[in-house]
Design a protein around this motif. Structure first.
Motif, short mmCIF file in Angstrom:
data_model
loop_
_atom_site.label_atom_id
_atom_site.label_comp_id
_atom_site.label_asym_id
_atom_site.label_seq_id
_atom_site.Cartn_x
_atom_site.Cartn_y
_atom_site.Cartn_z
N TRP A 1 45.38 46.90 34.14
CA TRP A 1 45.76 45.58 34.08
C TRP A 1 45.10 44.33 33.73
O TRP A 1 44.32 44.62 34.30
CB TRP A 1 46.66 45.21 35.27
N ARG B 1 44.85 40.44 34.37
CA ARG B 1 45.71 39.48 35.24
C ARG B 1 45.21 38.21 34.03
O ARG B 1 44.36 37.69 33.27
CB ARG B 1 44.69 38.77 35.90
N LYS B 2 46.13 36.96 34.43
CA LYS B 2 45.88 35.44 33.76
C LYS B 2 44.99 34.49 33.29
O LYS B 2 44.49 33.94 32.55
CB LYS B 2 46.85 34.85 34.28
N CYS C 1 39.73 42.64 34.56
CA CYS C 1 40.51 43.57 33.97
C CYS C 1 40.41 44.65 35.24
O CYS C 1 39.33 44.58 35.34
CB CYS C 1 40.13 43.77 32.07
N ASN C 2 41.88 45.19 35.66
CA ASN C 2 41.83 46.00 36.78
C ASN C 2 42.44 47.29 36.36
O ASN C 2 42.69 47.30 34.80
CB ASN C 2 42.19 45.79 37.92
N TYR D 1 41.70 49.42 44.02
CA TYR D 1 41.68 48.88 42.67
C TYR D 1 40.52 48.32 41.77
O TYR D 1 39.99 48.01 43.39
CB TYR D 1 42.65 47.76 42.47
N LYS E 1 52.20 38.04 35.77
CA LYS E 1 50.88 37.68 36.50
C LYS E 1 50.00 38.81 35.73
O LYS E 1 48.93 38.09 35.82
CB LYS E 1 51.17 37.88 38.21
N TYR E 2 50.44 40.06 35.09
CA TYR E 2 49.31 40.40 34.76
C TYR E 2 50.31 40.87 33.37
O TYR E 2 50.96 41.14 32.73
CB TYR E 2 49.20 42.33 35.91
N TYR F 1 50.04 44.83 31.74
CA TYR F 1 50.16 46.30 32.23
C TYR F 1 49.92 46.13 30.63
O TYR F 1 50.66 46.64 29.24
CB TYR F 1 51.54 47.00 32.43
#
Length: 167
Positions: free
Chosen positions: A110, A112-113, A117-118, A125, A158-159, A161
């Motif tokens: 994912w 994020r904004k 990257c997670n 996570y 928010k993400y 994917y």
């Protein structure tokens, strides 16, 4: 009177360091961050309003594009900026992150904004990388580019994917 004065000076000398810590460190950082956010929002707004066109001196200076024309130009310019970012920076970095995660048996991540990257691991996570200058507000456009590359990409608000197939 000297005892009262000594007590006041002692209390003040004890309280001043705590007061300074509170004002400078706790409140000061927050003020600086809010100011930096406001400045960035002003720059973003100014950049969105700027169309990049320069007139020849014969035209009237107060003429500006109609709202319909401006609405058509801004998304096209933003889409071009996202495509340039993706081709110059994002694609190479994402390919490195995907290769690294794929070698560990991980097939999704994912973004994020803010460009972090997670991925999910057995310990929770974890961070896979950071995309600098990531245009997080245009995640839908980036998802479209990633789908063109053969990845499964979905903008979830928010993400962003991203998933890829196991080989």
């Amino acid at each position: 009177a000297p005892m009262i004065l000594a007590a006041i000076i002692s209390a003040a000398s004890f309280a001043i360091p705590f007061l300074l810590y509170h004002l400078v460190v706790e409140k000061g950082w927050r003020i600086r961050l809010v100011t930096a956010k406001q400045d960035k929002q002003r720059e973003d707004t100014a950049a969105d309003e700027y169309t990049g066109e320069t007139g020849s001196g014969d035209e009237a200076e107060d003429e500006s594009p109609a709202p319909e024309e401006r609405a058509d130009n801004i998304p096209a310019e933003r889409e071009d900026a996202v495509a340039i970012w993706y081709s110059s920076k994002g694609k190479n970095q994402l390919n490195r992150i995907i290769a690294s995660l794929h070698s560990r048996g991980i097939y999704e991540c994912w973004i994020r904004k803010d460009g972090i990257c997670n991925f999910r691991s057995d310990r929770g996570y974890r961070r896979a990388g950071i995309f600098h200058d990531y245009p997080g507000t245009s995640a839908a456009m980036i998802a479209k580019l990633l789908r063109n590359e053969g990845l499964n990409a979905v903008d979830q608000g928010k993400y962003l994917y991203i998933a890829w197939a196991e080989e």
